[in-house]
Write a protein that holds these residues in place. Structure first.
Motif, PDB file in Angstrom:
ATOM      1  N   LYS A  83       0.808  -1.222   0.000  1.00 16.54           N
ATOM      2  CA  LYS A  83       0.000   0.000   0.000  1.00 16.54           C
ATOM      3  C   LYS A  83       0.846   1.279   0.000  1.00 16.54           C
ATOM      4  CE  LYS A  83      -3.972  -2.122   2.329  1.00 16.54           C
ATOM      5  NZ  LYS A  83      -4.797  -2.134   3.559  1.00 16.54           N
ATOM      6  N   THR A  84       2.068   1.210   0.552  1.00 15.74           N
ATOM      7  CA  THR A  84       2.846   2.444   0.717  1.00 15.74           C
ATOM      8  C   THR A  84       4.136   2.459  -0.104  1.00 15.74           C
ATOM      9  OG1 THR A  84       2.000   2.563   2.974  1.00 15.74           O
ATOM     10  CG2 THR A  84       3.876   3.985   2.430  1.00 15.74           C
ATOM     11  N   VAL A  85       4.930   1.378   0.019  1.00 17.77           N
ATOM     12  CA  VAL A  85       6.281   1.384  -0.570  1.00 17.77           C
ATOM     13  C   VAL A  85       6.229   1.264  -2.088  1.00 17.77           C
ATOM     14  CG1 VAL A  85       8.508   0.206  -0.642  1.00 17.77           C
ATOM     15  CG2 VAL A  85       7.276   0.433   1.528  1.00 17.77           C
ATOM     16  N   LEU A  86       5.526   0.247  -2.596  1.00 19.18           N
ATOM     17  CA  LEU A  86       5.541   0.007  -4.043  1.00 19.18           C
ATOM     18  C   LEU A  86       4.951   1.169  -4.842  1.00 19.18           C
ATOM     19  CD1 LEU A  86       4.673  -3.809  -4.260  1.00 19.18           C
ATOM     20  CD2 LEU A  86       6.840  -2.690  -4.803  1.00 19.18           C
TER      21      LEU A  86
ATOM     22  N   ILE B   2      17.070   7.119  -4.569  1.00 16.22           N
ATOM     23  CA  ILE B   2      16.974   7.865  -3.301  1.00 16.22           C
ATOM     24  C   ILE B   2      15.792   7.355  -2.478  1.00 16.22           C
ATOM     25  CG2 ILE B   2      16.508  10.145  -2.294  1.00 16.22           C
ATOM     26  CD1 ILE B   2      18.002  11.340  -4.751  1.00 16.22           C
ATOM     27  N   ASP B   3      14.643   7.186  -3.154  1.00 15.32           N
ATOM     28  CA  ASP B   3      13.443   6.725  -2.444  1.00 15.32           C
ATOM     29  C   ASP B   3      13.599   5.273  -1.997  1.00 15.32           C
ATOM     30  OD1 ASP B   3      10.873   7.337  -1.442  1.00 15.32           O
ATOM     31  OD2 ASP B   3       9.974   6.131  -3.050  1.00 15.32           O
ATOM     32  N   LEU B   4      14.240   4.446  -2.846  1.00 14.28           N
ATOM     33  CA  LEU B   4      14.457   3.038  -2.505  1.00 14.28           C
ATOM     34  C   LEU B   4      15.302   2.921  -1.237  1.00 14.28           C
ATOM     35  CD1 LEU B   4      14.328  -0.019  -3.165  1.00 14.28           C
ATOM     36  CD2 LEU B   4      16.374   0.309  -4.583  1.00 14.28           C
ATOM     37  N   ILE B   5      16.369   3.713  -1.167  1.00  9.16           N
ATOM     38  CA  ILE B   5      17.251   3.674   0.011  1.00  9.16           C
ATOM     39  C   ILE B   5      16.485   4.130   1.254  1.00  9.16           C
ATOM     40  CG2 ILE B   5      19.308   4.742   1.050  1.00  9.16           C
ATOM     41  CD1 ILE B   5      20.399   4.844  -1.919  1.00  9.16           C
ATOM     42  N   LYS B   6      15.664   5.181   1.073  1.00 11.14           N
ATOM     43  CA  LYS B   6      14.865   5.690   2.202  1.00 11.14           C
ATOM     44  C   LYS B   6      13.897   4.613   2.697  1.00 11.14           C
ATOM     45  CE  LYS B   6      11.204   9.057   3.085  1.00 11.14           C
ATOM     46  NZ  LYS B   6      10.329  10.072   2.455  1.00 11.14           N
TER      47      LYS B   6
END
Length: 697
Positions: free
Chosen positions: A28-31, A44-48
């Motif tokens: 619901k949030t990450v993908l 950047i977002d993946l690392i976060k």
């Protein structure tokens, strides 16, 4: 919830809900967040998201630590941490890995082209590939190697393949190598900045393959800037770089060392040709001029060896491959004859020039010692070391017997160096010769003291005798010279002294090596003549008569025609005409008549009357060939004594190997010596196979 029994035990349900929480959050949030972003922003977002996920896993696994300790251990389920990581791997990583890999490769290529990138970002992104391998069914590094490292290495190969194909066309060999070395340094730093340490060897191998292995021959053989040109122009720094680069490549140094060998061989062969041309052009002139050219040739050879040995030691860091190439190159031209003179003789003559008084080398003791070291290194490349030793022995004998040696310390120094290089047997005779001269001085002192106790035995002529040990010295021609009375008394007086001091020793007089100081009472003024014993014996005949015929001189001296003609020519036809000859021409015949030239004069009060030297080269070579036959015989018998039965080919090869340190035996000569040993019953052929020999005890 977890400690109740029966239907109230919710442990397994809790474990399943723990996993469900992660799955719901990711879906619901990450993908959705990652799908909207691309390239660097996506990373950047993946690392976060990954950092948040790790934090969430850490705290939840602490809250439900009881599950890890009891339930999971009992059921053999994955730990809470592994379950959390597996959720991220299965739901996020599997969907995003290709995009993440592509984004990382874009940034790496950007940096390779000189652009600025966020290295910390790349390191964190690459670490995800490593971290998610933990807890998997296979090796920890599998995900990193399969999903990132392999594509990254392929991308590296493609990148440098394009670069190399462009550089090889545009750049010179030195410029290309500078770029290649810089690329390798940058790739090594890249690993330390953001790649895993296990990637370093694989990455550098890829770069080396594309930049060096693929273009090895093209690079080394570039027309105006290749390896040969770098050697020719003494580009030391570029040669050092070439060594450093091709040392990394499997068998990469082979073509470099081969080029080095060819270059040194061509340089040395050119020196040989120049020396031959110089000697040939001076053949009609004085012999010492020819000797000067040979001396200059050896000096050039030593300089050439110094130069390329320095290359091997410094540019090629003492690598055995280049030492071998240098040795093989020098062996080619160090064994070439120059205008009929062998390299062994030329080297021996050079040493003689260093060691004798009045030689062309006016150097300090340290410089001469250093020159000896260089000559010994050069000698290692000469095949005929036994021939060199024999020429050295002949020349040492002349220096010692005629007091032409500049320094006894230098004589002993070079013998020590030769002994270290070639063994004690090589120098044993020469060491004995030097010792003989020391003992001879003691004998002379005792001989002079002998006359103080036996004054009647004094021959009234100053006499100096040098006693030599037959085995040490070269063989000299001895003759039954009939000495004049004055000289005969001298010989008898020494025999009496020597007989009183030694027993069972026989003296053989070698008059050809002696010298005399005579006073010639000529009309204008008396002149002191320094002559050989033979010349002195002939001149003393004229004390009793003014004129003698050729046949009378020959009869009174008891010499051969060759010796008499040589003596008379030196006294009547050469520079100093102490005797007048009738008829007055330049040739000696059996009908000539000679008389004392009372009108002879010279501006000097002391003159040396030279005797034409006999060329001993032929005799030296004959003596060496004779010694070689004995050495081959001894080697063959020694081998067969140990082996008892041996085939022809193996026997020949073992014989060559044994004798190779002193000379290179000719196969035909070995075959003749085998036949000779068979005829003397040392060996016999096998009855069934004639190529097999048996040793006869």
């Amino acid at each position: 919830m977890c400690t109740q029994k029966g239907p109230d035990d919710h442990t397994e349900e809790l474990y399943k809900r723990y996993k469900k929480v992660f799955e719901n959050y990711i879906c619901k949030t990450v993908l959705p967040s990652l799908e909207d972003k691309h390239e660097e922003f996506m990373l950047i977002d993946l690392i976060k998201r990954w950092e948040n996920h790790k934090l969430m896993v850490r705290w939840l696994s602490r809250f439900f630590h009881y599950l890890d300790r009891y339930f999971i251990a009992k059921k053999c389920f994955p730990t809470l941490k592994a379950t959390g990581y597996n959720c991220f791997r299965d739901l996020v990583y599997e969907n995003i890995k290709v995009k993440a890999k592509d984004a990382i490769l874009v940034l790496i290529d950007k940096e390779r082209e000189g652009g600025q990138i966020d290295r910390a970002l790349l390191k964190n992104a690459v670490d995800i590939f490593v971290a998610l391998g933990e807890g998997g069914s296979s090796s920890i590094m599998d995900l990193y190697e399969k999903d990132f490292e392999a594509p990254m290495l392929d991308d590296t190969s493609s990148y440098y393949s394009i670069k190399a194909s462009k550089w090889i066309q545009e750049d010179s060999c030195p410029s290309y190598m500078v770029k290649a070395e810089e690329c390798l340094k940058r790739e090594k730093k890249r690993v330390s900045h953001y790649l895993h340490s296990t990637t370093e060897v694989k990455l550098l191998d890829k770069v080396q393959h594309e930049l060096l292995t693929v273009y090895t021959s093209q690079l080394l053989e570039k027309e105006h800037t290749g390896c040969h040109v770098l050697l020719r122009d003494d580009k030391v720094e570029d040669l050092s770089r070439m060594y450093r680069l091709f040392l990394r490549v499997p068998n990469g140094l082979d073509p470099v060392s081969s080029t080095f060998k060819k270059h040194v061989t061509s340089e040395g062969t050119l020196l040989v040709k120049q020396a031959e041309d110089a000697v040939s052009s001076k053949k009609e002139e004085k012999k010492d001029v020819v000797g000067q050219h040979e001396h200059a040739f050896v000096k050039k050879l030593l300089d050439l060896h110094d130069k390329y040995l320095d290359y091997v030691n410094n540019c090629f860091i003492d690598h055995t491959l280049f030492h071998k190439s240098l040795k093989e190159a020098f062996e080619v031209f160090c064994n070439k004859d120059i205008a009929g003179t062998s390299s062994a003789e030329i080297l021996a003559t050079f040493c003689d020039d260093l060691l004798k008084k009045g030689g062309s080398e006016k150097s300090s003791s340290e410089a001469i010692e250093e020159m000896f070291d260089k000559v010994i290194k050069l000698l290692a490349y000469v095949n005929d070391k036994d021939l060199f030793a024999e020429f050295c022995r002949k020349k040492l004998a002349r220096r010692l017997l005629f007091d032409k040696s500049a320094s006894e310390d230098h004589e002993r120094a070079i013998l020590t160096k030769l002994k270290q290089q070639c063994g004690a047997q090589f120098t044993s005779k020469m060491e004995g010769m030097v010792t003989d001269l020391t003992l001879a001085k003691e004998h002379q002192t005792k001989f002079e003291n002998y006359f103080s106790t036996n004054p009647k035995a004094h021959p009234r002529v100053d006499l100096s005798v040098t006693v030599l040990t037959t085995g040490f010295w070269p063989s000299y021609k001895s003759s039954d010279l009939s000495l004049p009375e004055e000289m005969a008394k001298c010989v008898e007086s020494f025999k009496a002294y020597y007989g009183s001091n030694t027993k069972s020793r026989k003296l053989t007089w070698i008059y050809s090596l002696g010298s005399c100081h005579l006073t010639g009472k000529f009309g204008p003024k008396p002149i002191e003549l320094i002559v050989t014993t033979y010349q002195a014996a002939l001149l003393l005949l004229f004390n009793n008569t003014d004129s003698l015929s050729y046949s009378e001189i020959k009869a009174q001296l008891n010499l051969t025609d060759d010796d008499v003609a040589r003596l008379l020519h030196s006294l009547s036809c050469a520079k100093y005409k102490i005797l007048n000859k009738e008829p007055n021409n330049k040739t000696i015949s059996s009908k000539d008549v000679f008389e004392f030239n009372s009108k002879f004069t010279d501006k000097m009060r002391r003159i040396r009357v030279p005797l034409p030297p006999i060329d001993e080269k032929k005799k030296v070579i004959e003596d060496v060939d004779k010694d070689r036959r004995y050495a081959i015989d001894a080697s063959l018998v020694r081998i067969m004594k140990g082996r008892k039965v041996l085939g022809h080919q193996q026997l020949v090869m073992e014989c060559v190997e044994q004798l190779g340190s002193m000379f290179k035996p000719d196969f035909k000569v070995i075959k003749k010596r085998i036949e000779d040993l068979i005829s003397r019953d040392y060996l016999e052929r096998d009855a069934e196979n004639p190529n097999v020999y048996k040793y006869l005890a």
